[in-house]
Motif scaffolding. Structure first.
Motif, PDB file in Angstrom:
ATOM      1  N   GLN A 164       7.465  23.176 -10.482  1.00 45.76           N
ATOM      2  CA  GLN A 164       6.216  23.892 -10.765  1.00 45.76           C
ATOM      3  C   GLN A 164       6.110  25.127  -9.869  1.00 45.76           C
ATOM      4  N   ASP A 165       5.509  26.161 -10.412  1.00 48.46           N
ATOM      5  CA  ASP A 165       5.236  27.342  -9.589  1.00 48.46           C
ATOM      6  C   ASP A 165       4.343  26.946  -8.420  1.00 48.46           C
ATOM      7  N   GLY A 166       4.685  27.429  -7.258  1.00 46.69           N
ATOM      8  CA  GLY A 166       3.835  27.200  -6.095  1.00 46.69           C
ATOM      9  C   GLY A 166       4.106  25.895  -5.369  1.00 46.69           C
ATOM     10  N   GLU A 167       4.923  25.002  -5.941  1.00 48.30           N
ATOM     11  CA  GLU A 167       5.238  23.737  -5.269  1.00 48.30           C
ATOM     12  C   GLU A 167       6.216  24.021  -4.134  1.00 48.30           C
ATOM     13  N   SER A 168       5.895  23.534  -2.937  1.00 52.15           N
ATOM     14  CA  SER A 168       6.792  23.840  -1.812  1.00 52.15           C
ATOM     15  C   SER A 168       7.418  22.595  -1.192  1.00 52.15           C
ATOM     16  N   ARG A 169       6.912  21.394  -1.560  1.00 49.10           N
ATOM     17  CA  ARG A 169       7.520  20.182  -0.989  1.00 49.10           C
ATOM     18  C   ARG A 169       8.950  20.000  -1.517  1.00 49.10           C
ATOM     19  N   SER A 170       9.760  19.307  -0.759  1.00 48.48           N
ATOM     20  CA  SER A 170      11.128  19.027  -1.223  1.00 48.48           C
ATOM     21  C   SER A 170      11.079  17.997  -2.344  1.00 48.48           C
ATOM     22  N   LEU A 171      12.139  17.944  -3.126  1.00 47.15           N
ATOM     23  CA  LEU A 171      12.203  16.964  -4.210  1.00 47.15           C
ATOM     24  C   LEU A 171      12.136  15.544  -3.651  1.00 47.15           C
ATOM     25  N   GLY A 172      12.793  15.328  -2.506  1.00 45.41           N
ATOM     26  CA  GLY A 172      12.782  14.006  -1.881  1.00 45.41           C
ATOM     27  C   GLY A 172      11.368  13.583  -1.485  1.00 45.41           C
ATOM     28  N   ASP A 173      10.610  14.523  -0.896  1.00 41.59           N
ATOM     29  CA  ASP A 173       9.236  14.195  -0.489  1.00 41.59           C
ATOM     30  C   ASP A 173       8.370  13.876  -1.706  1.00 41.59           C
ATOM     31  N   ILE A 174       8.520  14.676  -2.758  1.00 38.06           N
ATOM     32  CA  ILE A 174       7.717  14.426  -3.963  1.00 38.06           C
ATOM     33  C   ILE A 174       8.082  13.072  -4.551  1.00 38.06           C
ATOM     34  N   SER A 175       9.381  12.806  -4.615  1.00 39.34           N
ATOM     35  CA  SER A 175       9.863  11.553  -5.195  1.00 39.34           C
ATOM     36  C   SER A 175       9.304  10.343  -4.437  1.00 39.34           C
ATOM     37  N   ARG A 176       9.308  10.427  -3.103  1.00 37.80           N
ATOM     38  CA  ARG A 176       8.762   9.304  -2.312  1.00 37.80           C
ATOM     39  C   ARG A 176       7.262   9.135  -2.568  1.00 37.80           C
ATOM     40  N   ALA A 177       6.573  10.262  -2.743  1.00 36.76           N
ATOM     41  CA  ALA A 177       5.128  10.187  -3.015  1.00 36.76           C
ATOM     42  C   ALA A 177       4.865   9.561  -4.389  1.00 36.76           C
ATOM     43  N   VAL A 178       5.676   9.933  -5.368  1.00 35.82           N
ATOM     44  CA  VAL A 178       5.489   9.378  -6.723  1.00 35.82           C
ATOM     45  C   VAL A 178       5.814   7.883  -6.732  1.00 35.82           C
ATOM     46  N   LEU A 179       6.865   7.500  -6.007  1.00 35.95           N
ATOM     47  CA  LEU A 179       7.225   6.081  -5.935  1.00 35.95           C
ATOM     48  C   LEU A 179       6.104   5.282  -5.268  1.00 35.95           C
ATOM     49  N   ALA A 180       5.523   5.852  -4.227  1.00 41.25           N
ATOM     50  CA  ALA A 180       4.396   5.174  -3.543  1.00 41.25           C
ATOM     51  C   ALA A 180       3.220   5.029  -4.504  1.00 41.25           C
ATOM     52  N   GLU A 181       3.003   6.048  -5.298  1.00 42.26           N
ATOM     53  CA  GLU A 181       1.900   6.003  -6.277  1.00 42.26           C
ATOM     54  C   GLU A 181       2.156   4.899  -7.306  1.00 42.26           C
ATOM     55  N   LEU A 182       3.418   4.778  -7.725  1.00 34.61           N
ATOM     56  CA  LEU A 182       3.766   3.710  -8.684  1.00 34.61           C
ATOM     57  C   LEU A 182       3.461   2.344  -8.068  1.00 34.61           C
ATOM     58  N   ARG A 183       3.794   2.222  -6.782  1.00 33.22           N
ATOM     59  CA  ARG A 183       3.547   0.950  -6.099  1.00 33.22           C
ATOM     60  C   ARG A 183       2.047   0.662  -6.064  1.00 33.22           C
ATOM     61  N   ASP A 184       1.252   1.659  -5.710  1.00 34.80           N
ATOM     62  CA  ASP A 184      -0.199   1.465  -5.658  1.00 34.80           C
ATOM     63  C   ASP A 184      -0.753   1.118  -7.032  1.00 34.80           C
TER      64      ASP A 184
END
Lengths: 193, 193
Positions: A164-184
């Motif tokens: 996405q335009d303007g996204e600055s987090r690394s792919l790894g950081d985003i992936s860990r956040a999405v996985l955590a969201e799935l867990r929640d």
């Protein structure tokens, strides 16, 4: 932009992507791609079986990265922990300097239903292989398929966000956040109804 | 076998499926399907735009069932509770007497990569629509996409299991078991490493 890959293959990929984006995927021939970087069509076909492979040639590396991550997970890791490790290895294939490339590639794919279909097919193959790697660790069904599909879903969502335009987090950081969201999301106790 | 649908449409579907399975999908024409039940090709095309639609015409009903389930979920339902309700509505479209049909249909699809691709495309569309329905309830991202993809994954796994030889549980029961497994799998606390 950093190259996808070094050497001639990388030059051809860069050139192809620029042409696909500027002129259109259908309108660009292998010969034109090669010519734009001073190479022959023959050289192109030494590196790629067709122009579509320029876009999808990375599938094998991605699949291997997931499998490597699953295999390297500790013996006592749960299926989802193994998936988390695999996502870390797989997302490591996409350092931040590849983001402009990946964004451009997605623009091309989004414009062509046949390429989107190919992308879905690719991710479905990745999920199948992750499932195989989990089953090889002794994970039963439906856990192996659920965990494998979840890995593919998390990767897909994270990847879309990463470009996405303007996204600055690394792919790894985003992936860990999405996985955590799935867990929640899935782990929450079902409220009494 | 019970009919997929009543009336002429149902007769054509039954006949098509039998011919696809016995003679091959490619080898069967719309005219032959119609003729095998004493109808004309013209009648066939009043009910289906092409022979592929015989296999995939149910997509709309499936999507609608998922959306209905999401919309009918209580206001305070979590995204995954809404997904659970939607799975109950969707799996309700497949009573046990449709199992032989669904099994035969899958046999035909499994033999043709182009039909498998179409099936993936269909399920990807279902997931997108479920995501839309969740977003309409105010579910944010990535939760809506994760929950929608999980719904599609659970449905797919449950459906594959439902049509296995010897499986006697209802699709709804299998679906609820797979959803529970997803909850256990992803909700487990991460062990200290």
């Amino acid at each position: 932009m950093a190259r996808w890959q070094p050497g001639t293959r990388g030059r051809l990929q860069d050139a192809a992507l620029e042409l696909f984006a500027s002129r259109g995927y259908e309108q660009t021939t292998a010969a034109e791609i090669a010519r734009s970087v001073g190479l022959t069509e023959r050289t192109f076909f030494r590196h790629f079986s067709d122009k579509r492979e320029v876009l999808f040639g990375g599938q094998e590396r991605l699949t291997e990265a997931f499998v490597r991550g699953i295999e390297a997970a500790p013996d006592d890791a749960t299926p989802m922990e193994a998936v988390g490790d695999a996502l870390d290895v797989a997302t490591g294939l996409f350092p931040d300097d590849m983001r402009p490339h990946s964004r451009l590639r997605q623009t091309v794919i989004d414009q062509h239903p046949a390429l989107q279909e190919r992308e879905r097919h690719k991710m479905s193959g990745v999920a199948t292989t992750i499932g195989d790697a989990l089953r090889a660790r002794g994970v039963g069904e439906p856990a192996a398929t659920l965990a494998a599909e979840s890995a593919s879903t998390v990767f897909g969502i994270a990847f879309s966000q990463w470009i996405q335009d303007g996204e600055s987090r690394s792919l790894g950081d985003i992936s860990r956040a999405v996985l955590a969201e799935l867990r929640d999301l899935t782990g929450a106790d079902r409220a009494p109804r």
